[in-house]
Design a protein around this motif. Structure first.
Motif, PDB file in Angstrom:
ATOM      1  N   LEU A 101      41.102 -29.511  22.953  1.00 43.55           N
ATOM      2  CA  LEU A 101      39.685 -29.796  22.277  1.00 43.55           C
ATOM      3  C   LEU A 101      39.669 -28.972  20.964  1.00 43.55           C
ATOM      4  O   LEU A 101      40.368 -27.790  21.051  1.00 43.55           O
ATOM      5  CB  LEU A 101      38.441 -29.617  23.207  1.00 43.55           C
ATOM      6  CG  LEU A 101      38.289 -30.684  24.106  1.00 43.55           C
ATOM      7  CD1 LEU A 101      36.952 -30.208  25.109  1.00 43.55           C
ATOM      8  CD2 LEU A 101      38.339 -32.218  23.769  1.00 43.55           C
ATOM      9  N   ASP A 102      39.070 -29.342  19.960  1.00 38.64           N
ATOM     10  CA  ASP A 102      39.027 -28.691  18.740  1.00 38.64           C
ATOM     11  C   ASP A 102      38.183 -27.646  18.954  1.00 38.64           C
ATOM     12  O   ASP A 102      36.849 -27.795  19.275  1.00 38.64           O
ATOM     13  CB  ASP A 102      38.591 -29.642  17.523  1.00 38.64           C
ATOM     14  CG  ASP A 102      38.479 -29.065  16.292  1.00 38.64           C
ATOM     15  OD1 ASP A 102      37.784 -28.087  15.902  1.00 38.64           O
ATOM     16  OD2 ASP A 102      39.246 -29.595  15.272  1.00 38.64           O
ATOM     17  N   VAL A 103      38.677 -26.393  18.630  1.00 34.72           N
ATOM     18  CA  VAL A 103      37.862 -25.036  18.899  1.00 34.72           C
ATOM     19  C   VAL A 103      36.718 -24.892  17.903  1.00 34.72           C
ATOM     20  O   VAL A 103      35.474 -24.609  18.430  1.00 34.72           O
ATOM     21  CB  VAL A 103      38.893 -23.895  18.573  1.00 34.72           C
ATOM     22  CG1 VAL A 103      38.014 -22.484  18.601  1.00 34.72           C
ATOM     23  CG2 VAL A 103      39.938 -23.780  19.678  1.00 34.72           C
ATOM     24  N   ASP A 104      36.712 -25.498  16.363  1.00 34.07           N
ATOM     25  CA  ASP A 104      35.626 -25.178  15.565  1.00 34.07           C
ATOM     26  C   ASP A 104      34.547 -26.346  16.012  1.00 34.07           C
ATOM     27  O   ASP A 104      33.382 -26.071  16.104  1.00 34.07           O
ATOM     28  CB  ASP A 104      35.946 -25.927  14.397  1.00 34.07           C
ATOM     29  CG  ASP A 104      36.856 -24.673  13.708  1.00 34.07           C
ATOM     30  OD1 ASP A 104      36.848 -23.657  13.860  1.00 34.07           O
ATOM     31  OD2 ASP A 104      37.779 -25.173  12.601  1.00 34.07           O
ATOM     32  N   GLU A 105      34.938 -27.517  16.724  1.00 27.80           N
ATOM     33  CA  GLU A 105      33.796 -28.328  17.197  1.00 27.80           C
ATOM     34  C   GLU A 105      33.170 -27.797  18.659  1.00 27.80           C
ATOM     35  O   GLU A 105      32.120 -28.100  18.367  1.00 27.80           O
ATOM     36  CB  GLU A 105      34.614 -30.116  17.576  1.00 27.80           C
ATOM     37  CG  GLU A 105      34.775 -30.642  16.426  1.00 27.80           C
ATOM     38  CD  GLU A 105      35.586 -31.959  16.552  1.00 27.80           C
ATOM     39  OE1 GLU A 105      35.957 -32.690  15.784  1.00 27.80           O
ATOM     40  OE2 GLU A 105      35.550 -32.292  17.873  1.00 27.80           O
ATOM     41  N   LEU A 106      33.967 -27.414  19.347  1.00 28.57           N
ATOM     42  CA  LEU A 106      33.446 -26.712  20.599  1.00 28.57           C
ATOM     43  C   LEU A 106      32.368 -25.688  20.198  1.00 28.57           C
ATOM     44  O   LEU A 106      31.370 -25.416  20.721  1.00 28.57           O
ATOM     45  CB  LEU A 106      34.349 -25.992  21.556  1.00 28.57           C
ATOM     46  CG  LEU A 106      35.270 -27.165  22.369  1.00 28.57           C
ATOM     47  CD1 LEU A 106      36.367 -26.566  22.929  1.00 28.57           C
ATOM     48  CD2 LEU A 106      34.207 -27.988  23.219  1.00 28.57           C
ATOM     49  N   ASN A 107      32.729 -25.070  19.107  1.00 28.39           N
ATOM     50  CA  ASN A 107      31.653 -23.997  18.739  1.00 28.39           C
ATOM     51  C   ASN A 107      30.821 -24.158  17.837  1.00 28.39           C
ATOM     52  O   ASN A 107      29.750 -23.224  17.518  1.00 28.39           O
ATOM     53  CB  ASN A 107      32.454 -22.519  17.916  1.00 28.39           C
ATOM     54  CG  ASN A 107      33.659 -22.020  18.990  1.00 28.39           C
ATOM     55  OD1 ASN A 107      33.436 -22.004  20.037  1.00 28.39           O
ATOM     56  ND2 ASN A 107      34.754 -21.560  18.782  1.00 28.39           N
ATOM     57  N   SER A 108      30.677 -25.251  17.333  1.00 26.38           N
ATOM     58  CA  SER A 108      29.617 -25.716  16.153  1.00 26.38           C
ATOM     59  C   SER A 108      28.983 -26.922  16.307  1.00 26.38           C
ATOM     60  O   SER A 108      28.014 -27.248  16.006  1.00 26.38           O
ATOM     61  CB  SER A 108      30.216 -25.952  14.911  1.00 26.38           C
ATOM     62  OG  SER A 108      31.090 -26.805  14.775  1.00 26.38           O
ATOM     63  N   LEU A 109      29.373 -28.034  17.245  1.00 26.90           N
ATOM     64  CA  LEU A 109      28.788 -29.225  17.409  1.00 26.90           C
ATOM     65  C   LEU A 109      27.636 -29.271  18.400  1.00 26.90           C
ATOM     66  O   LEU A 109      27.885 -28.818  19.437  1.00 26.90           O
ATOM     67  CB  LEU A 109      29.739 -30.405  17.565  1.00 26.90           C
ATOM     68  CG  LEU A 109      30.630 -30.696  16.389  1.00 26.90           C
ATOM     69  CD1 LEU A 109      31.583 -31.651  16.623  1.00 26.90           C
ATOM     70  CD2 LEU A 109      29.877 -30.980  15.030  1.00 26.90           C
ATOM     71  N   ALA A 110      26.518 -29.808  18.255  1.00 28.09           N
ATOM     72  CA  ALA A 110      25.363 -30.036  19.394  1.00 28.09           C
ATOM     73  C   ALA A 110      24.903 -28.827  19.998  1.00 28.09           C
ATOM     74  O   ALA A 110      24.728 -29.029  21.347  1.00 28.09           O
ATOM     75  CB  ALA A 110      25.991 -31.409  20.031  1.00 28.09           C
ATOM     76  N   LEU A 111      25.257 -27.684  19.356  1.00 28.45           N
ATOM     77  CA  LEU A 111      24.714 -26.511  20.058  1.00 28.45           C
ATOM     78  C   LEU A 111      23.267 -26.370  20.684  1.00 28.45           C
ATOM     79  O   LEU A 111      23.098 -25.830  21.477  1.00 28.45           O
ATOM     80  CB  LEU A 111      25.143 -25.138  19.350  1.00 28.45           C
ATOM     81  CG  LEU A 111      26.582 -25.243  19.183  1.00 28.45           C
ATOM     82  CD1 LEU A 111      26.984 -23.727  18.271  1.00 28.45           C
ATOM     83  CD2 LEU A 111      27.584 -24.921  20.396  1.00 28.45           C
TER      84      LEU A 111
END
Length: 118
Positions: A101-111
């Motif tokens: 999984l994309d790290v940036d997406e995990l750390n920024s999307l839908a938090l």
């Protein structure tokens, strides 16, 4: 350029099932595998009432929410007609049987999304 986080092997995800990926903040991400060994990732939250999509039934390229049977597309996270709404989809990469999984997406999307009470 994306950074990729190794999640699991494709074979670690049950066929027509899922695995959950916890994040430090926000709702978990559900990683799904269909009968054709395609892998998808969605926020583990139905857009209707927040049901855990990871506990739903996978068929084709969709998952049925276990709470109210809404059909959610695994490719885009959107409910199928007549229902409306979307949950966040995440970019998945599979190389040599490894799921990333994309790290940036995990750390920024839908938090700000949290799992709703059933």
């Amino acid at each position: 350029m994306s950074q990729w986080k190794p999640i699991c092997r494709v074979d670690d995800i049950p066929v027509l099932g899922s695995r959950r990926v916890q994040r430090p903040t926000g709702c978990a991400v559900a990683v799904f595998r269909n009968a054709e060994d395609q892998v998808f990732a969605l926020l583990d939250r139905c857009p209707h009432k927040g049901g855990p999509l990871s506990q739903g039934i996978v068929f084709g390229t969709s998952v049925a929410c276990p709470l109210h049977n809404w059909t959610i597309g695994l490719d885009d996270g959107c409910a199928r007609e007549p229902d409306q709404g979307c949950t966040q989809a995440f970019t998945v990469k599979v190389e040599a049987g490894q799921v990333y999984l994309d790290v940036d997406e995990l750390n920024s999307l839908a938090l700000d999304e949290v799992k709703a009470a059933a």
